[in-house]
Design an enzyme around this catalytic site. Structure first.
Site, PDB file in Angstrom:
ATOM      1  CE  LYS A 125     -12.823  84.454  -0.419  1.00 19.90           C
ATOM      2  NZ  LYS A 125     -14.200  84.300   0.111  1.00 19.90           N
ATOM      3  CE  LYS A 241     -19.152  89.182   2.530  1.00 23.93           C
ATOM      4  NZ  LYS A 241     -18.350  88.422   1.634  1.00 23.93           N
TER       5      LYS A 241
HETATM    6  O1  LIG Z   1     -13.881  89.908   3.002  1.00 21.42           O
HETATM    7  C1  LIG Z   1     -13.058  90.249   2.145  1.00 21.42           C
HETATM    8  O2  LIG Z   1     -11.871  90.451   2.449  1.00 21.42           O
HETATM    9  C2  LIG Z   1     -13.450  90.427   0.709  1.00 21.42           C
HETATM   10  C3  LIG Z   1     -14.799  89.941   0.263  1.00 21.42           C
HETATM   11  C4  LIG Z   1     -14.952  88.460   0.072  1.00 21.42           C
HETATM   12  O3  LIG Z   1     -14.121  87.700   0.491  1.00 21.42           O
HETATM   13  C5  LIG Z   1     -16.091  87.956  -0.691  1.00 21.42           C
HETATM   14  C6  LIG Z   1     -16.436  88.594  -1.863  1.00 21.42           C
HETATM   15  C7  LIG Z   1     -17.467  88.149  -2.656  1.00 21.42           C
HETATM   16  C8  LIG Z   1     -18.184  87.039  -2.277  1.00 21.42           C
HETATM   17  C9  LIG Z   1     -17.878  86.371  -1.093  1.00 21.42           C
HETATM   18  C10 LIG Z   1     -16.852  86.839  -0.279  1.00 21.42           C
HETATM   19  C11 LIG Z   1     -16.640  86.137   1.047  1.00 21.42           C
HETATM   20  O4  LIG Z   1     -16.300  86.756   2.058  1.00 21.42           O
HETATM   21  O5  LIG Z   1     -16.892  84.958   1.168  1.00 21.42           O
HETATM   22 MG   LIG Z   2     -16.663  84.950   3.432  1.00 15.90          MG
END
Ligand SMILES: O=C(O)CCC(=O)c1ccccc1C(=O)O
Ligand SMILES: [Mg+2]
Length: 361
Positions: A125, A241
């Protein structure tokens, strides 16, 4: 590719919607503690229910309204009343997910995703509100130091402007060496992604000799039309997702119609929801990237006896999962919170019922 999937009478997309009361016969609302803050939250609430075919999850984030939540409900009902079809593979490669932590916490997060040498990729992130590019660089550097062979991804959740994204990705690409797999939703929206792709090509930002690849996440899951990204050539790949796209079957259709590579990822689901993500990953004919379905590792507690935590960089496709009655009881929310979730379920159900009626008309 021109129709919204909701407007298509596709395979297996018309169903009998169970009544709210039928869903509530075996429903449990839990609040699960996270080990690290994620999306600004330290707990994850979810409603879990059992249909004739197994368990489903309804866990739209607290701020989501009924329209958006209806797709999440659709995915949960698909799990319990419809099923997911036949898997094409038994194991799914899984990336580690690195929240926006300081470098000294990187190692302890990584080790929750199994033996670090086995981790095929790390999604990191970046662009967290209140942090700087230097924070992102330090986190990237530490991940690269600990898992030098893993693929790296940066997920900005649309947090950069176009002007910020180019130099930021240039920096991160330097740190990543040739291992930068892609940047996920570096800027918000669809057109800005397309503009960024051009700007990165002009600036010569690359990894392993190819232009840095761009993945669309919010531009797919929060868009009125999830296929616009593909039509406008705004991304090299899409993140899919199950809950926001309304189920495994619909997500499969979107990937098929987009004609782009896809990475299946979680919505910070409990292990019940993760099973649906694994079912989707198992059905995609082409799965070039490790999937973001290892997020049970970010939970302090989950609802299964054996939560879906990756090992050797993989998760087995579980088919059915069964929450432990003890965990459901232990993490049960207050009666007030339960009523709030039931009201949400009713509101989402009403939207979904109207949508399904419209489809049949
Ligand atoms: O993609 C991953 O590794 C985990 C999932 C993740 O990052 C996520 C989880 C919940 C809400 C948003 C996100 C995202 O990808 O932005
Ligand atoms: Mg994402």
């Amino acid at each position: 590719m021109d129709d919204h999937p909701a407007g298509r009478a596709g395979r297996n997309l018309s169903w009998q919607l169970p009544e709210v009361e039928e869903i509530l016969v075996q429903a449990h609302v839990v609040s699960l503690p996270l080990r690290t803050r994620f999306r600004g939250q330290t707990r994850r609430e979810a409603m879990l229910f059992r249909g004739p075919l197994g368990w489903g999850e309804f866990s739209p984030f607290p701020e989501y309204q009924a329209g958006e939540s209806a797709q999440w409900l659709r995915a949960g009902i698909e799990a319990g009343w419809q099923g997911w079809g036949e898997p094409l593979r038994r194991h799914i490669p899984i990336n580690a997910t690195m929240p926006a932590v300081p470098p000294e916490q990187v190692e302890s997060v990584l080790t929750r995703f199994g033996a670090v040498d086995s981790i095929p990729a790390v999604k990191i992130k970046v662009a967290e509100p209140g942090q700087t590019l230097e924070d992102d660089v330090a986190r990237f550097r530490e991940v690269r130091r600990l898992v030098p062979h893993a693929g790296l991804r940066a997920d900005a959740n649309g947090g950069w402007s176009l002007a910020e994204a180019v130099p930021a990705l240039e920096r991160l690409a330097e740190v990543a060496g040739g291992n930068f797999e892609y940047a996920e939703q570096p800027v918000a929206g669809v057109e800005p992604l397309a503009q960024l792709r051009e700007a990165l090509a002009d600036a010569g930002v690359s990894s392993s000799g190819s232009p840095l690849r761009i993945a669309a996440d919010e531009a797919v899951r929060k868009a009125e039309d999830p296929l616009r990204v593909a039509r406008l050539g705004a991304a090299d790949l899409i993140v899919v997702k199950v809950p926001p796209l309304g189920g495994v079957e619909r997500a499969l259709q979107i990937v098929e119609q987009a004609g782009l590579d896809a990475v299946v990822s979680s919505a910070l689901d409990t292990s019940v929801g993760l099973a649906a993500g694994l079912a989707l990953a198992a059905r995609l004919p082409h799965l070039p990237y490790a999937c973001g379905l290892g997020t049970a590792a970010l939970f302090e507690h989950d609802v299964l006896e054996d939560p879906l935590i990756p090992s050797a960089g993989l998760l087995a496709v579980p088919g059915a999962v069964e929450p432990s009655p003890e965990m459901l009881r232990r993490h049960r929310v207050s009666p007030e919170r339960e009523q709030w979730w039931i009201a949400r379920l009713r509101a989402a159900h009403q939207v979904l019922a109207a949508e399904l009626l419209g489809l049949r008309a």
